[in-house]
Design a protein around this motif. Structure first.
Motif, mmCIF file in Angstrom:
data_model
loop_
_atom_site.group_PDB
_atom_site.id
_atom_site.type_symbol
_atom_site.label_atom_id
_atom_site.label_comp_id
_atom_site.label_asym_id
_atom_site.label_seq_id
_atom_site.Cartn_x
_atom_site.Cartn_y
_atom_site.Cartn_z
ATOM 1 N N LYS A 37 17.086 6.981 21.658
ATOM 2 C CA LYS A 37 18.121 6.900 20.617
ATOM 3 C C LYS A 37 18.599 5.458 20.398
ATOM 4 O O LYS A 37 19.789 5.183 20.231
ATOM 5 N N ARG A 38 17.636 4.544 20.389
ATOM 6 C CA ARG A 38 17.950 3.135 20.108
ATOM 7 C C ARG A 38 17.444 2.759 18.707
ATOM 8 O O ARG A 38 16.788 1.747 18.507
ATOM 9 N N MET A 39 17.717 3.583 17.749
ATOM 10 C CA MET A 39 17.288 3.347 16.371
ATOM 11 C C MET A 39 18.504 3.405 15.448
ATOM 12 O O MET A 39 19.382 4.243 15.605
ATOM 13 N N THR A 40 18.535 2.492 14.491
ATOM 14 C CA THR A 40 19.598 2.457 13.489
ATOM 15 C C THR A 40 19.034 2.922 12.155
ATOM 16 O O THR A 40 17.951 2.476 11.748
ATOM 17 N N ILE A 41 19.742 3.795 11.456
ATOM 18 C CA ILE A 41 19.300 4.276 10.149
ATOM 19 C C ILE A 41 19.840 3.348 9.050
ATOM 20 O O ILE A 41 21.034 3.051 9.016
ATOM 21 N N ASP A 42 18.945 2.885 8.171
ATOM 22 C CA ASP A 42 19.353 2.048 7.030
ATOM 23 C C ASP A 42 19.957 2.965 5.958
ATOM 24 O O ASP A 42 19.228 3.658 5.243
ATOM 25 N N GLU A 43 21.261 2.949 5.842
ATOM 26 C CA GLU A 43 21.944 3.925 4.986
ATOM 27 C C GLU A 43 21.594 3.794 3.514
ATOM 28 O O GLU A 43 21.751 4.759 2.744
ATOM 29 N N HIS A 44 21.118 2.641 3.069
ATOM 30 C CA HIS A 44 20.864 2.428 1.646
ATOM 31 C C HIS A 44 19.436 2.785 1.228
ATOM 32 O O HIS A 44 19.097 2.645 0.060
ATOM 33 N N GLU A 53 13.604 15.100 3.218
ATOM 34 C CA GLU A 53 14.507 13.954 3.201
ATOM 35 C C GLU A 53 13.822 12.783 3.894
ATOM 36 O O GLU A 53 13.166 12.950 4.933
ATOM 37 N N TYR A 54 13.998 11.614 3.313
ATOM 38 C CA TYR A 54 13.349 10.415 3.844
ATOM 39 C C TYR A 54 14.386 9.336 4.114
ATOM 40 O O TYR A 54 15.354 9.180 3.367
ATOM 41 N N ARG A 55 14.176 8.616 5.203
ATOM 42 C CA ARG A 55 15.053 7.492 5.535
ATOM 43 C C ARG A 55 14.258 6.435 6.293
ATOM 44 O O ARG A 55 13.110 6.656 6.689
ATOM 45 N N VAL A 56 14.892 5.283 6.470
ATOM 46 C CA VAL A 56 14.255 4.154 7.157
ATOM 47 C C VAL A 56 15.005 3.878 8.450
ATOM 48 O O VAL A 56 16.244 3.812 8.462
ATOM 49 N N GLY A 57 14.261 3.727 9.529
ATOM 50 C CA GLY A 57 14.842 3.400 10.829
ATOM 51 C C GLY A 57 14.516 1.977 11.226
ATOM 52 O O GLY A 57 13.402 1.501 10.998
ATOM 53 N N SER A 58 15.497 1.292 11.810
ATOM 54 C CA SER A 58 15.323 -0.103 12.223
ATOM 55 C C SER A 58 15.617 -0.253 13.714
ATOM 56 O O SER A 58 16.398 0.522 14.290
ATOM 57 N N PHE A 59 15.028 -1.299 14.307
ATOM 58 C CA PHE A 59 15.152 -1.527 15.741
ATOM 59 C C PHE A 59 15.538 -2.982 16.004
ATOM 60 O O PHE A 59 15.383 -3.853 15.138
ATOM 61 N N ASP A 60 16.021 -3.240 17.201
ATOM 62 C CA ASP A 60 16.511 -4.570 17.541
ATOM 63 C C ASP A 60 15.423 -5.646 17.466
ATOM 64 O O ASP A 60 15.730 -6.822 17.252
ATOM 65 N N ASP A 61 14.156 -5.258 17.663
ATOM 66 C CA ASP A 61 13.073 -6.248 17.626
ATOM 67 C C ASP A 61 12.532 -6.457 16.213
ATOM 68 O O ASP A 61 11.473 -7.061 16.028
ATOM 69 N N ALA A 200 10.697 -4.241 1.949
ATOM 70 C CA ALA A 200 11.536 -3.635 2.987
ATOM 71 C C ALA A 200 12.969 -4.152 2.897
ATOM 72 O O ALA A 200 13.931 -3.401 3.099
ATOM 73 N N SER A 201 13.130 -5.436 2.572
ATOM 74 C CA SER A 201 14.465 -6.013 2.416
ATOM 75 C C SER A 201 15.202 -5.370 1.243
ATOM 76 O O SER A 201 16.379 -5.001 1.355
ATOM 77 N N ALA A 202 14.520 -5.225 0.110
ATOM 78 C CA ALA A 202 15.147 -4.586 -1.058
ATOM 79 C C ALA A 202 15.496 -3.135 -0.771
ATOM 80 O O ALA A 202 16.549 -2.636 -1.180
ATOM 81 N N LEU A 203 14.619 -2.444 -0.053
ATOM 82 C CA LEU A 203 14.828 -1.032 0.246
ATOM 83 C C LEU A 203 16.091 -0.830 1.079
ATOM 84 O O LEU A 203 16.846 0.125 0.869
ATOM 85 N N SER A 204 16.346 -1.744 1.992
ATOM 86 C CA SER A 204 17.508 -1.615 2.871
ATOM 87 C C SER A 204 18.762 -2.273 2.304
ATOM 88 O O SER A 204 19.834 -2.198 2.911
ATOM 89 N N SER A 205 18.629 -2.914 1.152
ATOM 90 C CA SER A 205 19.774 -3.577 0.528
ATOM 91 C C SER A 205 20.729 -2.548 -0.076
ATOM 92 O O SER A 205 20.327 -1.448 -0.450
ATOM 93 N N GLU A 206 21.988 -2.924 -0.202
ATOM 94 C CA GLU A 206 22.967 -2.025 -0.827
ATOM 95 C C GLU A 206 22.842 -2.010 -2.344
ATOM 96 O O GLU A 206 23.475 -1.196 -3.017
ATOM 97 N N TYR A 207 22.020 -2.903 -2.906
ATOM 98 C CA TYR A 207 21.902 -3.032 -4.356
ATOM 99 C C TYR A 207 20.622 -2.363 -4.871
ATOM 100 O O TYR A 207 19.750 -1.968 -4.108
ATOM 101 N N TYR A 208 20.540 -2.291 -6.201
ATOM 102 C CA TYR A 208 19.353 -1.753 -6.868
ATOM 103 C C TYR A 208 18.816 -2.830 -7.821
ATOM 104 O O TYR A 208 18.960 -2.725 -9.034
ATOM 105 N N PRO A 209 18.210 -3.862 -7.281
ATOM 106 C CA PRO A 209 17.779 -4.982 -8.133
ATOM 107 C C PRO A 209 16.608 -4.616 -9.036
ATOM 108 O O PRO A 209 15.746 -3.815 -8.669
ATOM 109 N N ARG A 210 16.596 -5.206 -10.247
ATOM 110 C CA ARG A 210 15.451 -5.086 -11.156
ATOM 111 C C ARG A 210 14.520 -6.254 -10.823
ATOM 112 O O ARG A 210 14.765 -7.383 -11.223
ATOM 113 N N TYR A 211 13.471 -5.949 -10.073
ATOM 114 C CA TYR A 211 12.659 -7.060 -9.571
ATOM 115 C C TYR A 211 11.171 -6.741 -9.612
ATOM 116 O O TYR A 211 10.756 -5.588 -9.660
#
Length: 558
Positions: A37-44, A53-61, A200-211
């Motif tokens: 249980k050392r995983m953080t869920i990217d809420e965005h 349901e799909y989500r992204v998990g992140s780790f300290d490394d 991956a950076s855009a996916l975890s961002s709080e914004y919805y950029p047109r890029y």
């Protein structure tokens, strides 16, 4: 820090981001961290697709995974690394965040967070030489300024092909006008890694950029390699949404200097041996056209000269367009024809794109049905200097206005490259002349901004970079680079000059130290540029946000 071996390349992916085509490089560690249980869920990054349901998990490394909860057919090409439950009662599947799986995520599951082909939409092209350190500020700026951007953008000069890095192959060398030889891959990132890290950076961002994601300056070179070398870059950037085909090296610049109509028509026969095709081309381009208040009525000799200069390049673009279409299997993309640069033997102001040239190109692109959406003409913009054409800013503005109007009538977007080196006044002239309808590319200035922040937060680390850059500039000057010679001359005019990111030689040559490799193909400096403090990252994000919003206002608020 942990070092991993990828072929002949040994790196810690956490401090060498944007290199690998995956953000899951150690599946055993990921599995242990999930179970502990050392995983953080990217809420965005959450999304729903076909009942799961799909989500992204992140780790300290810095590793990431994609998690699917619920029963549904997998949309991912790469298999899960962990499955909990069985059959109809599958509770959770954990997939590696490979580029292939990430592409499926942002095209099928969560397309609002993915890069897109934006078409004729005004935007910035933001070169990200420092990759993951830059995207937080870019997403904030795009949200605050409400502008679009190709926020994933680097060129063949800045990027490697991952397989070549793994094989330990030395970088190839390109010639950059006035600079001299420049090695490929000087940022140390790869085409595959930059896309993976950026999305991956855009996916975890709080914004919805047109890029979008721009594989920039994919050069079509002279000689036997030619198009095949360009295809190698395209394969490496298969998930990008924007492709810039730089054909400057294969244009016949002398064709437009043929004063004799007889010589021009002889060149036409040589270029297009098929007599029926020649007649069709002459008939097609002799049609009178009126754009704005300007009448265009080409005679046969003028058409012959234009064919002589551009035919080989158009053939190459046509072939590469078909190649990209086949590779992407119907997925939309933007395609740019870039003629803004010039080979060593041709100067910028000898090759400024005239209105008639642009018109011929747009007409011929349409006649052939090539999927070009953007064109980068030579406006007279040079690297390392503000606009210095003898016609002044008035002449530049008039040319941009006329060509922007032409492009809009034909449904194309004009691109301006090397925008970093232009003053704010020049930038505003371009934005006003184009009525905000421009794609404006920048890159080096953002790395200078990074250096300015580094000199403030970590002066010792900056000094190492500055000293290595100084030695590189001296070496380039000895090799005959006019830019290096001029930059060092300016530097020596100071009395007791202190190391600074504002020195001209540093601004033009700082890039080479970042991704420098040793004789064994290993990175020498790259890790230290990504081992940064929270204070540094916060200040860089703040400065970058303000910087980009200012540029967007200059260009698009018209």
């Amino acid at each position: 820090m942990s070092t991993y071996q990828f072929g002949k390349l040994a790196i810690d992916p956490k401090t060498n981001p944007a290199v690998l085509d995956t953000l899951t490089w150690d599946e055993d560690t990921v599995t242990r961290d999930i179970q502990a249980k050392r995983m953080t869920i990217d809420e965005h990054a959450d999304a729903s697709y076909h009942g799961a349901e799909y989500r992204v998990g992140s780790f300290d490394d810095a590793q990431k995974v994609i998690i699917a909860v619920g029963e549904a057919e997998s949309p991912f090409p790469d298999a899960p690394i962990l499955t909990e439950g069985a059959g109809a009662k599958v509770g959770r599947r954990v997939y590696p965040m490979t580029d292939a799986n990430l592409h499926a995520y942002v095209t099928k599951i969560h397309p609002r967070k993915g890069p897109r082909a934006l078409g004729a939409v005004p935007r910035l092209g933001i070169g990200v030489r420092q990759s993951t350190t830059m995207w937080p500020g870019i997403w904030k700026a795009m949200n605050r300024g409400d502008f679009s951007a190709n926020a994933i953008q680097n060129s063949v000069r800045e990027l490697h092909i991952l397989e070549r890095l793994k094989e330990g192959k030395p970088p190839r060398v390109n010639h950059l006008f006035s600079f001299g030889a420049v090695q490929e891959g000087h940022a140390g990132s790869t085409f595959e890694g930059l896309w993976t890290a950026g999305v991956a950076s855009a996916l975890s961002s709080e914004y919805y950029p047109r890029y979008g994601a721009d594989a920039d300056h994919l050069q079509v070179k002279r000689g036997p390699e030619g198009i095949e070398r360009t295809k190698e870059f395209i394969r490496a950037s298969r998930y990008y949404t924007f492709y810039t085909l730089d054909v400057s090296d294969i244009l016949d610049y002398e064709a437009l200097t043929l004063f004799s109509a007889g010589e021009a028509l002889s060149l036409l026969e040589e270029t297009i041996p098929d007599v029926n095709l020649r007649k069709d081309i002459l008939f097609y381009h002799r049609q009178r056209k009126v754009i704005g208040k300007q009448v265009y009525d080409f005679d046969e000799a003028t058409i012959a000269r234009l064919v002589g200069k551009y035919w080989k390049a158009l053939d190459a673009v046509e072939e590469l367009d078909k190649y990209i279409q086949e590779l992407k299997g119907g997925e939309a993309f933007d395609l740019e024809l870039s003629i803004d640069e010039n080979p060593p033997e041709v100067t910028t102001f000898e090759s400024i794109t005239m209105n008639g040239e642009l018109l011929f190109l747009m007409e011929e692109i349409n006649r052939r049905g090539i999927g070009v959406t953007h064109i980068a003409p030579n406006f007279g913009v040079e690297k390392c200097t503000d606009y210095r054409g003898t016609d002044g800013l008035e002449g530049l503005g008039r040319r941009v206005a006329e060509q922007s109007l032409m492009a809009s009538e034909y449904g194309f977007m004009l691109d301006c490259h090397s925008g970093d080196d232009l003053s704010r006044k020049t930038r505003q002239v371009i934005g006003k002349a184009a009525k905000g309808r421009i794609h404006y590319k920048v890159s080096p200035s953002l790395q200078v901004l990074y250096a300015q922040v580094l000199s403030q937060v970590d002066p010792e680390k900056f000094l190492l970079w500055w000293q290595e850059t100084y030695e590189l500039a001296r070496e380039s000057a000895r090799g005959g680079s006019s830019v290096a010679q001029d930059a060092l001359f300016r530097y020596k005019q100071f009395e007791n000059p202190e190391p600074s990111a504002d020195h001209f030689f540093f601004q033009e040559y700082n890039f080479a130290a970042v991704g420098r490799r040793d004789a064994n193909g290993q990175f020498v400096n790259r890790e230290r540029f990504y081992d940064v403090s929270d204070e540094f990252q916060q200040l860089l994000t703040q400065r970058l946000e303000a910087h980009l919003c200012s540029w967007a206002a200059d260009l698009f608020d018209h």
